[in-house]
Structure formats: C-alpha cells, structure tokens
Design an enzyme around this catalytic site. Structure first.
Site, PDB file in Angstrom:
ATOM      1  N   TYR A 171     -18.716   4.707  37.505  1.00  0.00           N
ATOM      2  CA  TYR A 171     -18.968   4.099  36.194  1.00  0.00           C
ATOM      3  C   TYR A 171     -17.733   3.351  35.692  1.00  0.00           C
ATOM      4  O   TYR A 171     -17.825   2.219  35.206  1.00  0.00           O
ATOM      5  CB  TYR A 171     -19.362   5.210  35.220  1.00  0.00           C
ATOM      6  CG  TYR A 171     -19.621   4.779  33.799  1.00  0.00           C
ATOM      7  CD1 TYR A 171     -20.776   4.083  33.456  1.00  0.00           C
ATOM      8  CD2 TYR A 171     -18.712   5.102  32.784  1.00  0.00           C
ATOM      9  CE1 TYR A 171     -21.022   3.721  32.142  1.00  0.00           C
ATOM     10  CE2 TYR A 171     -18.954   4.747  31.472  1.00  0.00           C
ATOM     11  CZ  TYR A 171     -20.111   4.049  31.158  1.00  0.00           C
ATOM     12  OH  TYR A 171     -20.339   3.690  29.851  1.00  0.00           O
ATOM     13  N   LYS A 175     -17.561  -0.637  34.962  1.00  0.00           N
ATOM     14  CA  LYS A 175     -17.240  -1.137  33.622  1.00  0.00           C
ATOM     15  C   LYS A 175     -15.962  -1.966  33.620  1.00  0.00           C
ATOM     16  O   LYS A 175     -15.832  -2.918  32.829  1.00  0.00           O
ATOM     17  CB  LYS A 175     -17.129   0.037  32.647  1.00  0.00           C
ATOM     18  CG  LYS A 175     -18.473   0.705  32.333  1.00  0.00           C
ATOM     19  CD  LYS A 175     -19.482  -0.287  31.787  1.00  0.00           C
ATOM     20  CE  LYS A 175     -20.693   0.387  31.174  1.00  0.00           C
ATOM     21  NZ  LYS A 175     -21.695  -0.597  30.700  1.00  0.00           N
TER      22      LYS A 175
END
Length: 303
Positions: A171, A175
């Site tokens: 993640y 991001k």
C-alpha cells in the site's frame, strides 16, 4: 452552498462508500453533475454489485442533483475508457476526475504474497493511471480543437505513501507511486488546461476502521467528528473546481479541520569533491551530511 462547481461534470472513483461517497455528495451539493464509480466489492476485494454506487446516485437525486452510476473496473483499459465515455454520454463533457478507489492487503513484508502485492498495485496505482490516461486524452483533444478546458484531477495518496507504514509495504509503495504519477501528469498535461494534485487524507472508512478502531471512533452527541470522511471533501471540491486555478503538482494532507501542504523531497546538505570519491571518503562525507540534515519523520507504526 455556493455553487462552486455549477456546470461542471465530475467523476469520482470508489464513490459508493467512505471518502468517495463524501466527495460525490459534496460535489453535487456545489452544483456538479457526478459520475459515481464503484464496483461494490467487499473490503477484501471480493463480491461486487451496483448497489453502493446506485444508492449514492439516489442520494444525490433526492437532494435535487444529477448523477449516474458506473460499475466498471477502472483498473482495466475498457473500464477506464467507459468511465470517461459515461460522463460524455450522460452530460456532454468532463471537467474533473477524482481518483479515489482502493483497498488493502496488509501484511509484514516477509509474509506478503506476490498476488497481494499485485492486487494492491493494480487497484491503487493502475486504477489511478488508466482513468487519468483516458481523461487526459479527452482533454488534449479538446485543447487541440480550440476548446482548452479548465480540467482538474485530484489523486488520492496517503500518509503511508509519504512516510511509510509498517505492515503496508504494498500500500505504501502504491501510494508513493501515485505521488510520482501526480507530479509527472501535472507537468505533462498543463499545456492542455489540466491541473493535477494529490491529497493524503486521514478519515474513518472501511479501509481504516479496523486498524484505527479506537482512535477513529465516532464521538457521541454533538462533538466534532474529527475522523468523518466529510471533513476531507471540501478541499477536494475546491481542488476540483475552477477556483483552484494555478494550483498544480502539489500534495496536501487533509485530516479533521487541518490542511497541510506537503513539501516532499528537496535538496538538503550536499558536498562536491569535483572528482570520484573512495568508498571510505564517500562514507565519511555521507555521515557528515547526515549530521547536518533534518531527521526523517517516523514511519507509521514504527516503535
């Protein structure tokens, strides 16, 4: 409301719940026509259905606004192309794209499986790239036809992408990639009348409720709900409006009543020998430069 987005057509991905729903409702309240994209899947990415997106469309219609649902997979070329086509077919134009869709596959790196890495990269990073690609192609064609738009893109990064987050290597990497994509897109598409920015929000959603169950709990009574997703949407609406003219290639943190401009990587202490270093010299110099530099912010979850 002020009608800040009167006449604008806005796409919001992952808009069936949480932050995306809050953004869609906030844009509609400011006069925008909204394309509500959502696959309707469970938090782990399984299942699916038109219900969540249609419920948001119904909410907007009940409040006197206009919206249509889109249930395509925006991490595929066909789904992203049909998303832009839906806006053009339903409302005749496209002004703003809010890339918001995402989900989690949290594990420590040594336990993280390849398919869990790939799934998060696909939904977050590819799911930003493809809608942006097709929207930008439309806006480029408009500019070349002499109809330069006041187009806006708002991408969704995270504090994990800015600082890292223990247990979220996939993640955090996705991001962080979104921030890089934002900077490149802002530089490449500005000539076509497009502004591209990113937010790093903190709010209570399905993705965060288990991780931050105690700190993100909704307060009782009339107390300010600091973690309500609706707190993030005003900045997103402004960035997606014509009023944000001149703001591009920037990253903002948004949480509760706080907005922060993130300043990112920029040169710090430096040394130039004017010739090749030996490894020992390079090490000594690096240590001296580190002693002169600002310490990094801690990674989320680090002890």
């Amino acid at each position: 409301m002020t009608g800040l987005c009167d006449g604008r057509v806005v796409i919001v991905t992952g808009a069936g719940r949480g932050l995306g729903r809050a953004h869609a409702l906030a844009f509609a309240a400011e006069g925008a026509k909204v394309v509500v994209n959502d696959l309707g899947v469970d938090p782990d990415g399984t299942g699916g259905g038109a219900g969540p997106a249609q419920r948001v469309v119904d909410e907007i219609a009940a409040a006197g606004g206009e919206a249509v649902a889109h249930g395509g997979d925006i991490a595929t070329a066909d789904g992203a192309a049909s998303l832009v086509a839906t806006a053009l077919e339903a409302f005749g134009r496209l002004d703003t794209l809010v890339n918001n869709a995402g989900f989690l596959r949290d594990r420590m790196l040594v336990n993280l499986e390849e398919d869990e890495w790939d799934a998060v990269m696909r939904v977050h990073l590819k799911g930003h790239f493809l809608p942006l690609k097709y929207a930008a192609a439309h806006w480029r064609a408009e500019a070349k036809a002499g109809r330069t738009p006041e187009a806006r893109v708002v991408n969704t990064s995270s504090g994990a992408g800015l600082l890292g987050s223990v247990g979220q290597g996939n993640y955090a990497a996705a991001k962080a990639g979104i921030i890089g994509l934002t900077l490149v897109a802002a530089a490449e598409t500005g000539r076509y009348g497009v502004q591209v920015n990113a937010i790093a929000p903190a709010a209570r959603t399905r993705m965060t409720e288990r991780t931050f169950a105690e700190t993100m709990a909704a307060p009782e009574g009339d107390a300010f709900d600091a973690m309500a997703p609706e707190n993030v949407s005003p900045l997103v609406v402004w960035l997606g409006s014509a009023a944000s003219a001149g703001v591009t290639g920037r990253v903002f943190e948004a949480e509760a009543g706080r907005i922060t401009v993130m300043e990112g990587w920029r040169p710090g202490p430096t040394a130039d020998k004017g010739a090749r270093w030996t490894p020992a010299e390079a090490g000594d110099t690096a240590l001296k430069l580190l002693a002169e530099s600002e310490p990094p912010q801690p990674v989320y979850g680090a002890r």
